[in-house]
Design a protein around this motif. Structure first.
Motif, PDB file in Angstrom:
ATOM      1  N   CYS A 168       8.688  17.174   7.438  1.00 52.18           N
ATOM      2  CA  CYS A 168       7.254  16.890   7.584  1.00 52.18           C
ATOM      3  C   CYS A 168       6.634  16.470   6.255  1.00 52.18           C
ATOM      4  CB  CYS A 168       6.522  18.110   8.126  1.00 52.18           C
ATOM      5  SG  CYS A 168       6.896  18.502   9.834  1.00 52.18           S
ATOM      6  N   THR A 169       6.956  17.206   5.205  1.00 47.09           N
ATOM      7  CA  THR A 169       6.433  16.896   3.875  1.00 47.09           C
ATOM      8  C   THR A 169       6.893  15.520   3.425  1.00 47.09           C
ATOM      9  OG1 THR A 169       6.366  19.232   3.305  1.00 47.09           O
ATOM     10  CG2 THR A 169       6.359  17.673   1.465  1.00 47.09           C
ATOM     11  N   TRP A 170       8.177  15.234   3.602  1.00 49.67           N
ATOM     12  CA  TRP A 170       8.717  13.934   3.211  1.00 49.67           C
ATOM     13  C   TRP A 170       8.041  12.820   4.001  1.00 49.67           C
ATOM     14  CZ3 TRP A 170      11.144   9.634   5.121  1.00 49.67           C
ATOM     15  CH2 TRP A 170      11.746   8.798   4.181  1.00 49.67           C
ATOM     16  N   GLY A 171       7.826  13.053   5.295  1.00 54.26           N
ATOM     17  CA  GLY A 171       7.170  12.044   6.131  1.00 54.26           C
ATOM     18  C   GLY A 171       5.758  11.742   5.670  1.00 54.26           C
ATOM     19  N   LYS A 172       4.993  12.795   5.322  1.00 59.29           N
ATOM     20  CA  LYS A 172       3.623  12.593   4.825  1.00 59.29           C
ATOM     21  C   LYS A 172       3.623  11.807   3.522  1.00 59.29           C
ATOM     22  CE  LYS A 172       1.789  16.845   6.845  1.00 59.29           C
ATOM     23  NZ  LYS A 172       1.295  18.199   6.552  1.00 59.29           N
ATOM     24  N   GLU A 173       4.540  12.159   2.626  1.00 56.39           N
ATOM     25  CA  GLU A 173       4.638  11.440   1.354  1.00 56.39           C
ATOM     26  C   GLU A 173       5.039   9.989   1.580  1.00 56.39           C
ATOM     27  OE1 GLU A 173       7.338  13.871  -0.893  1.00 56.39           O
ATOM     28  OE2 GLU A 173       5.834  15.446  -1.204  1.00 56.39           O
ATOM     29  N   ASN A 174       5.919   9.762   2.536  1.00 57.49           N
ATOM     30  CA  ASN A 174       6.351   8.408   2.866  1.00 57.49           C
ATOM     31  C   ASN A 174       5.178   7.579   3.391  1.00 57.49           C
ATOM     32  OD1 ASN A 174       7.377   6.576   5.350  1.00 57.49           O
ATOM     33  ND2 ASN A 174       8.817   6.495   3.635  1.00 57.49           N
ATOM     34  N   ILE A 175       4.368   8.191   4.244  1.00 57.60           N
ATOM     35  CA  ILE A 175       3.199   7.485   4.780  1.00 57.60           C
ATOM     36  C   ILE A 175       2.224   7.144   3.665  1.00 57.60           C
ATOM     37  CG2 ILE A 175       1.120   7.774   6.207  1.00 57.60           C
ATOM     38  CD1 ILE A 175       2.964   9.305   8.195  1.00 57.60           C
ATOM     39  N   ARG A 176       1.954   8.098   2.751  1.00 61.23           N
ATOM     40  CA  ARG A 176       1.056   7.827   1.615  1.00 61.23           C
ATOM     41  C   ARG A 176       1.605   6.690   0.754  1.00 61.23           C
ATOM     42  NH1 ARG A 176      -0.118  13.378   2.001  1.00 61.23           N
ATOM     43  NH2 ARG A 176       1.596  14.052   0.700  1.00 61.23           N
ATOM     44  N   ARG A 177       2.884   6.705   0.501  1.00 60.00           N
ATOM     45  CA  ARG A 177       3.521   5.660  -0.308  1.00 60.00           C
ATOM     46  C   ARG A 177       3.347   4.293   0.347  1.00 60.00           C
ATOM     47  NH1 ARG A 177       8.635   3.403   0.045  1.00 60.00           N
ATOM     48  NH2 ARG A 177       9.432   2.540  -1.901  1.00 60.00           N
ATOM     49  N   ARG A 178       3.578   4.237   1.632  1.00 54.88           N
ATOM     50  CA  ARG A 178       3.445   2.977   2.354  1.00 54.88           C
ATOM     51  C   ARG A 178       1.996   2.503   2.395  1.00 54.88           C
ATOM     52  NH1 ARG A 178       6.818   4.567   7.576  1.00 54.88           N
ATOM     53  NH2 ARG A 178       6.093   2.563   8.342  1.00 54.88           N
ATOM     54  N   GLN A 179       1.055   3.453   2.505  1.00 58.85           N
ATOM     55  CA  GLN A 179      -0.365   3.097   2.462  1.00 58.85           C
ATOM     56  C   GLN A 179      -0.712   2.488   1.105  1.00 58.85           C
ATOM     57  OE1 GLN A 179      -1.953   6.967   3.452  1.00 58.85           O
ATOM     58  NE2 GLN A 179      -2.433   6.359   5.557  1.00 58.85           N
ATOM     59  N   CYS A 180      -0.182   3.094   0.032  1.00 54.34           N
ATOM     60  CA  CYS A 180      -0.436   2.582  -1.320  1.00 54.34           C
ATOM     61  C   CYS A 180       0.139   1.185  -1.520  1.00 54.34           C
ATOM     62  CB  CYS A 180       0.147   3.531  -2.368  1.00 54.34           C
ATOM     63  SG  CYS A 180      -0.769   5.076  -2.500  1.00 54.34           S
ATOM     64  N   GLN A 181       1.161   0.863  -0.766  1.00 57.35           N
ATOM     65  CA  GLN A 181       1.763  -0.463  -0.846  1.00 57.35           C
ATOM     66  C   GLN A 181       1.055  -1.460   0.058  1.00 57.35           C
ATOM     67  OE1 GLN A 181       5.857   0.437   0.138  1.00 57.35           O
ATOM     68  NE2 GLN A 181       6.391   0.802  -2.004  1.00 57.35           N
ATOM     69  N   GLY A 182      -0.025  -1.005   0.717  1.00 56.05           N
ATOM     70  CA  GLY A 182      -0.843  -1.906   1.520  1.00 56.05           C
ATOM     71  C   GLY A 182      -0.503  -1.932   3.002  1.00 56.05           C
ATOM     72  N   GLU A 183       0.434  -1.120   3.429  1.00 55.75           N
ATOM     73  CA  GLU A 183       0.784  -1.123   4.848  1.00 55.75           C
ATOM     74  C   GLU A 183      -0.343  -0.470   5.653  1.00 55.75           C
ATOM     75  OE1 GLU A 183       4.349   0.417   7.822  1.00 55.75           O
ATOM     76  OE2 GLU A 183       4.732   0.293   5.671  1.00 55.75           O
TER      77      GLU A 183
END
Length: 122
Positions: A93-108
């Motif tokens: 769950c933690t990894w998934g949330k961090e992954n989503i934040r990372r992708r948001q920062c990349q403009g996704e």
């Protein structure tokens, strides 16, 4: 004799796939009826949910409790052994949330609806 090359193979055999880790995550907060689980797992059919619950029960992670009443009532909960999987699911769950934040920062254009859909499970 069953053989594994890596320990993760044994883990994925039990909690791998699309739904099992999510089922475990939902059961972390306590016993749930089939309908409760299905309402919070978007896209899963009742047939597949019951199949996944049975497999988790066979593997000793989930307990099925049938209440002797009419209409019949069945609840699922984690066994003591199933609770040990919480550590794995929590890290996922933690990894998934961090992954989503990372992708948001990349403009996704991506959003986590957890706050809305899981609010009554936390």
């Amino acid at each position: 004799m069953k053989q594994y090359h890596l320990g993760i193979e044994a883990t994925l055999e039990i909690i791998g796939g699309k739904w099992k880790a999510l089922i475990i995550c939902l059961l972390m907060s306590g016993a749930k009826r089939t309908s409760e689980l299905q309402r919070h797992i978007h896209g899963i059919s009742q047939k597949v949910l019951i199949q996944q619950l049975r497999e988790l029960e066979e593997d000793g992670l989930v307990r099925r409790h049938v209440y002797q009443q009419m209409p019949p009532k069945v609840e699922y909960s984690l066994t003591e052994y199933g609770v040990t999987a919480n550590k794995i699911v929590d890290v996922m769950c933690t990894w998934g949330k961090e992954n989503i934040r990372r992708r948001q920062c990349q403009g996704e254009d991506i959003v986590l609806l957890e706050d809305e859909s899981m609010g009554d499970f936390e």
